[in-house]
Every structure is written in structure tokens, then in C-alpha cells.
Design a protein around this motif. Structure first.
Motif, PDB file in Angstrom:
ATOM      1  N   THR A 169     -11.290 -50.628 -45.652  1.00  8.96           N
ATOM      2  CA  THR A 169     -11.888 -49.922 -44.518  1.00  8.96           C
ATOM      3  C   THR A 169     -12.000 -48.437 -44.801  1.00  8.96           C
ATOM      4  OG1 THR A 169      -9.733 -49.513 -43.515  1.00  8.96           O
ATOM      5  CG2 THR A 169     -10.861 -51.558 -42.905  1.00  8.96           C
ATOM      6  N   GLN A 170     -11.313 -47.987 -45.837  1.00 12.98           N
ATOM      7  CA  GLN A 170     -11.289 -46.554 -46.139  1.00 12.98           C
ATOM      8  C   GLN A 170     -10.999 -46.358 -47.627  1.00 12.98           C
ATOM      9  OE1 GLN A 170      -8.084 -44.911 -43.776  1.00 12.98           O
ATOM     10  NE2 GLN A 170      -6.735 -46.640 -44.169  1.00 12.98           N
ATOM     11  N   THR A 171     -11.541 -45.265 -48.174  1.00  9.05           N
ATOM     12  CA  THR A 171     -11.243 -44.968 -49.579  1.00  9.05           C
ATOM     13  C   THR A 171      -9.832 -44.409 -49.743  1.00  9.05           C
ATOM     14  OG1 THR A 171     -12.459 -42.912 -49.207  1.00  9.05           O
ATOM     15  CG2 THR A 171     -13.609 -44.637 -50.424  1.00  9.05           C
ATOM     16  N   ILE A 211     -15.980 -40.342 -49.246  1.00 14.43           N
ATOM     17  CA  ILE A 211     -15.459 -39.688 -50.443  1.00 14.43           C
ATOM     18  C   ILE A 211     -14.045 -39.208 -50.108  1.00 14.43           C
ATOM     19  CG2 ILE A 211     -15.720 -37.833 -52.128  1.00 14.43           C
ATOM     20  CD1 ILE A 211     -18.699 -37.934 -51.712  1.00 14.43           C
ATOM     21  N   GLU A 212     -13.089 -39.775 -50.816  1.00 12.35           N
ATOM     22  CA  GLU A 212     -11.690 -39.430 -50.607  1.00 12.35           C
ATOM     23  C   GLU A 212     -11.328 -38.269 -51.518  1.00 12.35           C
ATOM     24  OE1 GLU A 212     -10.301 -41.313 -48.380  1.00 12.35           O
ATOM     25  OE2 GLU A 212      -8.239 -40.557 -48.428  1.00 12.35           O
ATOM     26  N   GLY A 213     -10.404 -37.433 -51.060  1.00  9.31           N
ATOM     27  CA  GLY A 213      -9.889 -36.376 -51.930  1.00  9.31           C
ATOM     28  C   GLY A 213      -8.374 -36.386 -51.877  1.00  9.31           C
ATOM     29  N   PRO A 251      -2.130 -41.717 -39.564  1.00 10.30           N
ATOM     30  CA  PRO A 251      -0.777 -42.165 -39.928  1.00 10.30           C
ATOM     31  C   PRO A 251      -0.342 -41.682 -41.309  1.00 10.30           C
ATOM     32  CG  PRO A 251      -2.123 -43.994 -39.132  1.00 10.30           C
ATOM     33  CD  PRO A 251      -3.044 -42.841 -39.326  1.00 10.30           C
ATOM     34  N   PHE A 252      -1.317 -41.434 -42.203  1.00  7.68           N
ATOM     35  CA  PHE A 252      -0.963 -41.119 -43.593  1.00  7.68           C
ATOM     36  C   PHE A 252      -0.924 -39.628 -43.904  1.00  7.68           C
ATOM     37  CE2 PHE A 252      -5.549 -41.113 -43.843  1.00  7.68           C
ATOM     38  CZ  PHE A 252      -5.924 -42.224 -43.081  1.00  7.68           C
ATOM     39  N   THR A 253      -1.154 -38.794 -42.871  1.00 11.29           N
ATOM     40  CA  THR A 253      -1.036 -37.342 -43.083  1.00 11.29           C
ATOM     41  C   THR A 253      -0.213 -36.735 -41.960  1.00 11.29           C
ATOM     42  OG1 THR A 253      -3.244 -37.225 -42.097  1.00 11.29           O
ATOM     43  CG2 THR A 253      -3.086 -36.820 -44.469  1.00 11.29           C
ATOM     44  N   GLU A 254       0.478 -35.649 -42.288  1.00 13.29           N
ATOM     45  CA  GLU A 254       1.259 -34.935 -41.284  1.00 13.29           C
ATOM     46  C   GLU A 254       1.472 -33.492 -41.727  1.00 13.29           C
ATOM     47  OE1 GLU A 254       2.065 -35.874 -38.286  1.00 13.29           O
ATOM     48  OE2 GLU A 254       3.013 -33.934 -37.936  1.00 13.29           O
ATOM     49  N   LEU A 283     -15.185 -34.771 -41.165  1.00  9.69           N
ATOM     50  CA  LEU A 283     -14.171 -35.495 -41.933  1.00  9.69           C
ATOM     51  C   LEU A 283     -12.783 -35.386 -41.328  1.00  9.69           C
ATOM     52  CD1 LEU A 283     -12.565 -33.443 -44.575  1.00  9.69           C
ATOM     53  CD2 LEU A 283     -14.905 -32.754 -44.160  1.00  9.69           C
ATOM     54  N   GLY A 284     -11.887 -36.253 -41.861  1.00 12.14           N
ATOM     55  CA  GLY A 284     -10.477 -36.217 -41.510  1.00 12.14           C
ATOM     56  C   GLY A 284      -9.683 -35.716 -42.696  1.00 12.14           C
ATOM     57  N   ALA A 285      -8.571 -35.041 -42.411  1.00  7.14           N
ATOM     58  CA  ALA A 285      -7.794 -34.476 -43.516  1.00  7.14           C
ATOM     59  C   ALA A 285      -6.358 -34.213 -43.061  1.00  7.14           C
ATOM     60  CB  ALA A 285      -8.440 -33.178 -44.004  1.00  7.14           C
ATOM     61  N   ALA A 307      -4.867 -34.325 -48.450  1.00  7.44           N
ATOM     62  CA  ALA A 307      -5.870 -35.375 -48.649  1.00  7.44           C
ATOM     63  C   ALA A 307      -6.964 -35.203 -47.617  1.00  7.44           C
ATOM     64  CB  ALA A 307      -5.232 -36.752 -48.514  1.00  7.44           C
ATOM     65  N   PHE A 308      -8.103 -35.745 -47.939  1.00  7.90           N
ATOM     66  CA  PHE A 308      -9.195 -35.742 -46.957  1.00  7.90           C
ATOM     67  C   PHE A 308     -10.099 -36.927 -47.225  1.00  7.90           C
ATOM     68  CE2 PHE A 308     -10.474 -33.104 -50.523  1.00  7.90           C
ATOM     69  CZ  PHE A 308     -11.704 -33.629 -50.864  1.00  7.90           C
ATOM     70  N   GLY A 309     -10.836 -37.320 -46.185  1.00 10.07           N
ATOM     71  CA  GLY A 309     -11.793 -38.404 -46.365  1.00 10.07           C
ATOM     72  C   GLY A 309     -13.053 -38.048 -45.598  1.00 10.07           C
TER      73      GLY A 309
HETATM   74  N1  DAH Z   1      -9.403 -42.620 -44.029  1.00  8.38           N
HETATM   75  C1  DAH Z   1      -9.751 -41.889 -42.829  1.00  8.38           C
HETATM   76  C2  DAH Z   1     -10.816 -42.676 -42.073  1.00  8.38           C
HETATM   77  O1  DAH Z   1     -11.441 -43.497 -42.637  1.00  8.38           O
HETATM   78  C3  DAH Z   1     -10.237 -40.529 -43.145  1.00  8.38           C
HETATM   79  C4  DAH Z   1      -9.133 -39.656 -43.644  1.00  8.38           C
HETATM   80  C5  DAH Z   1      -8.420 -38.901 -42.784  1.00  8.38           C
HETATM   81  C6  DAH Z   1      -8.833 -39.627 -44.989  1.00  8.38           C
HETATM   82  C7  DAH Z   1      -7.390 -38.063 -43.223  1.00  8.38           C
HETATM   83  C8  DAH Z   1      -7.779 -38.822 -45.452  1.00  8.38           C
HETATM   84  C9  DAH Z   1      -7.088 -38.044 -44.552  1.00  8.38           C
HETATM   85  O2  DAH Z   1      -7.454 -38.751 -46.722  1.00  8.38           O
HETATM   86  O3  DAH Z   1      -6.099 -37.240 -45.008  1.00  8.38           O
HETATM   87  O4  DAH Z   1     -10.996 -42.428 -40.926  1.00  8.38           O
END
Ligand code: DAH
Length: 339
Positions: A169-171, A211-213, A251-254, A283-285, A307-309
Motif C-alpha cells: 500500500t506504500q513504498t 516516491i519514498e525517501g 505510526p512509523f514516524t515521530e 506528502l507525508g514525512a 523519511a518521507f513519502g
Molecule cells: N507511506 C505514507 C502513505 O502512504 C506516506 C509517508 C508518510 C511516508 C510519512 C513516509 C513518512 O516515509 O515518513 O501515506
């Protein structure tokens, strides 16, 4: 006899000049000069002549033979030249004819923007990582601090192959693969397809691209995240582009944030494109959650990361002012040819 010879000559000249084929000329040569030809027939009667007449007639006959030979040869050359010219004309190519146009393909707008983004990140020292689209639940959810029954899973319902295997569902899943296989410093981006069981509309599709970072190193802070994203957006949307970080939850960032760019249409004043907001969400990060780092065997006392997506479709529609995301998948050349 002299008269006969002269008649043959004038007859031969007349027939040669009106002859228009090589075969015809060959026949004339046989008819007038051949062993059974007219000239030979006359010469056979030379024995009847007197001793004085014989050399005179003999000389005349030779001259006439030569004359006829010359006329036929000349005509033969003329016809051969004509034949050659006709052959060349028939075989020549008319280079003034217009050619058949070949239409060249071009890159899809999703590829154009993806390549641009890759280029920008590679300029900042990132490398490109790849990950599977068919994924274990562990990489897509659990290792990202989304245990079974976590409510945030509801927003990313997807297509299951088994209870344990799904279409990602997500990179963000690639973050986990990379951290399992690589020691910090880590600096990667990972573009690719993701899947969700969403109905198709102007802003949703069951298949889209992210695009994931991920950056993990000593002393990484939110300032690094902000600087990196600001560099990206200014390169993509121009130096006037501003970014805004809004607090959010992943959930994966704080801490986590959502990142907006100033509206490319109105520059931040508010218009119909940004729905009066002045900003557009892209984007989310956030800072990688210590649980995620530790789960991948990274010492959180030494290392931190961001991280960001980002949603590629969103970047493309914002970039080219495209009102409906479905246009990107319809393969309509009238649309695609514009890029
Ligand atoms: N995976 C998230 C989504 O699909 C986007 C995202 C948010 C990616 C925060 C990240 C992050 O790496 O740190 O909605």
C-alpha cells in the motif's frame, strides 16, 4: 553494275535511318552485307566484267560496303544510348517525393517527473532503491509500527494474496528492506507502484505511484528533512515555491508532518486550485520512529533518521495543472502528446 551498287547503298541508308530497333539493324546488316546479302550477290558477278572495269567496280563496292557498315554502326550506337537512357530513367528514384513521417514516442508525464525527481535527489547524494510490489504484511505494516488491528491499517485497505501476502500500500516497506540490508549512513529514494482498494475518481486510483525517501545517519534532525524537501520543491516548482510543515500522525514516524507547497497558481493568496488555502498538500514525512529503526537492528542511541513519502500523481497534476488524475492512465494520445 555501278548503278546497282549505288541503288543498294541508297536503299541501305534509307532503311537504316528508319529502323528503330537493335534487332532490326542486325537484320539489315545481314541483308546488305552478309554472305548471302545483296552486296555479295552483286560482287559474285564481277567475273563478267572487263579487266579495266573490275578494279573500278571493286573499289566502289568496297567503299559502299564501308559506308553501309558505318551508317549501321552509327545508328546502332544511337539506339544503344537511347536504350541506356530509358533504363536509367525507369530505375531512378524521385527524391522530391515527400517521405512517410515517423512519429516518435515520448516519455509519459509520470516518467518525466519521476526522472526529474530522481535526478534532483541523486544530485544530493541519494541512490535509488527498489522493492517488491507483492509484499509480506510484515514489511508493509508490522515493521512500520502498524501491528495487526492497528486502526491506521483501515485507511490503507489493499488486495490480499494470502492473509500474510499483499500488494503493498506504500513504498515505506522499502525502508525496512534497505535498513535490514545496509548499515548507516543511508540515503535512498525508492519510486514505485502502490495499491489500495480505492474506487476510481478524479483523485483516486487503485494503482498509483509513490516516491519514498529515507536518510539515516548520526545527528539527523527535522531541519535536514525540511532543507531536503525545500531543495526538491524549489528545483521542481521554481525558487518562489515555499513549503509548509503541518503536524500529523504516521505510526512509523515521530514527530510526523504533512508537507504542503505554496499554490503554483496563486502563489499563496488562495484560489480555486488550492481551494482558497494558498497551499497544496503533497506528502507525508517525519523522523523515523525509534521502534522502526530498532526493529531493523539500528542503534537508536547513535543514529536517527528522517523519511518521507510523496505521491507522484499529485506532483504531476500539480506540475502541469491537470484536473483529473484519470487522464494519466487512459493512454489518450491527444492528452499524452502535450508533454
Ligand atoms: N507511506 C505514507 C502513505 O502512504 C506516506 C509517508 C508518510 C511516508 C510519512 C513516509 C513518512 O516515509 O515518513 O501515506
Amino acid at each position: 553494275m555501278k548503278q546497282q551498287l549505288e541503288n543498294i547503298e541508297s536503299e541501305a541508308i534509307k532503311e537504316t535511318s528508319s529502323c528503330d530497333s537493335i534487332k532490326g539493324l542486325d537484320d539489315l546488316r545481314v541483308k546488305f552485307l552478309g554472305k548471302k546479302g545483296e552486296l555479295t550477290a552483286i560482287l559474285k558477278q564481277m567475273g563478267k566484267l572487263s579487266a579495266e572495269e573490275r578494279p573500278v567496280i571493286g573499289q566502289l563496292a568496297n567503299k559502299i560496303r564501308q559506308d553501309i557498315e558505318n551508317v549501321i554502326t552509327e545508328k546502332m550506337n544511337e539506339l544503344k544510348e537511347k536504350e541506356q537512357a530509358a533504363k536509367i530513367a525507369a530505375e531512378s528514384i524521385d527524391i522530391t517525393l515527400p517521405g512517410k513521417p515517423q512519429s516518435l514516442g515520448k516519455l509519459h508525464p509520470l516518467s518525466i517527473v519521476e526522472n526529474e525527481i530522481k535526478e534532483i535527489f541523486m544530485g544530493m547524494g541519494f541512490s535509488v532503491a527498489d522493492g517488491p510490489e507483492v509484499e509480506y504484511d510484515y514489511y508493509n505494516f508490522e515493521a512500520l509500527n502498524l501491528p495487526p488491528d492497528h486502526p491506521a491499517r483501515d485507511t490503507q485497505d489493499t488486495f490480499y494474496i494470502t492473509d500474510n501476502i499483499l500488494l503493498r500500500t506504500q513504498t515505506s516497506s522499502v525502508q525496512v528492506h534497505v535498513m535490514e540490508n545496509q548499515k548507516p549512513p543511508i540515503r535512498i529514494i525508492s519510486p514505485g507502484r502502490v495499491y489500495r482498494s480505492d474506487a476510481v475518481d478524479a483523485t483516486h486510483s487503485p494503482i498509483f505511484h509513490q516516491i519514498e525517501g529515507l536518510v539515516v545517519d548520526k545527528g539527523i534532525t527535522m531541519a535536514d528533512l525540511k532543507g531536503t524537501l525545500e531543495t526538491l520543491m524549489k528545483k521542481l516548482y521554481g525558487d518562489d515555491c515555499k513549503i509548509r510543515l503541518r503536524p500529523h500522525h504516521f505510526p512509523f514516524t515521530e514527530p510526523s508532518c504533512e508537507v504542503d507547497i505554496s499554490c503554483y497558481m496563486c502563489g499563496g493568496k488562495g484560489c480555486s486550485v488550492c481551494k482558497g488555502e494558498g497551499y497544496i498538500e503533497l506528502l507525508g514525512a517525519g523522523m523515523v520512529h525509534p521502534k522502526v529503526l530498532a526493529g531493523c537492528g539500528i542503534d537508536t542511541e547513535i543514529y536517527s533518521g528522517f523519511a518521507f513519502g510523496l505521491g507522484l500523481e499529485r506532483m504531476v497534476t500539480a506540475r502541469y495543472d491537470i484536473s483529473d488524475m484519470r487522464l494519466l492512465y487512459e493512454n489518450d494520445l491527444r492528452f499524452l502528446e502535450q508533454f
